[in-house]
Design an enzyme around this catalytic site. Structure first.
Site, PDB file in Angstrom:
ATOM      1  N   LYS A  73      -2.696  -7.326   0.638  1.00 35.90           N
ATOM      2  CA  LYS A  73      -1.499  -7.817   1.324  1.00 35.90           C
ATOM      3  C   LYS A  73      -1.726  -9.262   1.750  1.00 35.90           C
ATOM      4  O   LYS A  73      -2.711  -9.581   2.415  1.00 35.90           O
ATOM      5  CB  LYS A  73      -1.161  -6.943   2.528  1.00 35.90           C
ATOM      6  N   HIS A  97      -3.201  -2.672   6.809  1.00 33.88           N
ATOM      7  CA  HIS A  97      -2.735  -2.661   5.427  1.00 33.88           C
ATOM      8  C   HIS A  97      -3.896  -2.866   4.459  1.00 33.88           C
ATOM      9  O   HIS A  97      -4.999  -3.250   4.862  1.00 33.88           O
ATOM     10  CB  HIS A  97      -1.674  -3.750   5.189  1.00 33.88           C
TER      11      HIS A  97
END
EC number: 1.17.1.8
Length: 236
Positions: free
Chosen positions: A135, A131
């Protein structure tokens, strides 16, 4: 449909754009340090905030009788409390670790493959998720959902970010700039590897799914998942 956006970061802005394109109205754009002014006008709320705000956002909506869809991850230690509150208030609530149509189909594929592979002990399973660097939680909520799907249909009992021991699934959580989300499952033996993979190209799929879930939730009571929204439960 009048929507309250609880969380107005990158995802919130994409949700706003898609909701407006689908003919809906945004009555509240709330960040973590702003009040709930305007929530009383909403017919439904969509929460894509941060782990420290999600429980307050969900609780506030349930106490006010406003259906809520939450895609925030990292707060699930309180999930049972929120579902109990939903039932107590006769409310409506959907939590999804990922609202993308493709990811929810990937969940089904993951479950099916786990059932099939449970008969072949020569294969060990591991996972990788990638990600963007903003995040906050690791592993991702999607990765945890995938791991739970494998655990439900196999002899594995836990997932871990550390080196796996017997009956543990190792999750390699990576954070790389500008990656919306990639999830891979590996079944490896001495002679070969079977891999399934989902790659998100942008945030639009997550946002569209959350708006579709909000549309579906209007007029309903209870605790639901994206399987209910997409009518996947009947296909199992």
């Amino acid at each position: 449909m009048k929507i309250a956006l609880l969380g107005y970061g990158k995802m919130g802005k994409v949700i706003e754009q898609i909701a407006l394109e689908r003919g809906h109205e945004i009555v509240l754009k709330k960040s973590s340090n702003t009040p709930f002014d305007g929530l009383e006008l909403a017919e439904v709320a969509i929460d894509f905030s941060v782990p420290t705000s999600a429980v307050e956002n969900i609780s506030e909506c349930l106490h006010r009788g406003i259906p809520i869809v939450s895609g925030t991850t990292g707060w699930l230690d309180h999930y049972d409390t929120m579902t109990a509150l939903c039932k107590e208030k006769n409310g409506a609530f959907i939590y999804g670790s990922n609202f993308s149509l493709g990811v929810n189909l990937f969940f089904e594929l993951n479950d099916y493959l786990a059932k099939m592979m449970s008969k072949f002990n020569q294969y060990s399973v591991s996972m990788e998720e990638i990600h963007h660097t903003q995040k906050l939680d690791a592993p991702s909520g999607t990765a945890i959902s995938l791991a739970k799907g494998i655990i439900e249909h196999s002899n594995y009992t836990h997932w871990t970010l550390e080196k796996a021991t017997n009956h543990e699934i190792h999750i390699d959580a990576k954070r790389i700039e500008n990656v919306p989300g990639t999830h891979s499952i590996f079944y490896s033996s001495a002679v070969d590897t079977i891999e399934i993979k989902h790659t998100a190209h942008n945030r639009d799929g997550f946002a569209l799914g959350s708006v579709i879930a909000a549309e579906w939730l209007i007029g309903k009571k209870g605790v639901y998942t994206m399987r209910d929204v997409l009518d996947l439960e009947k296909r199992r």
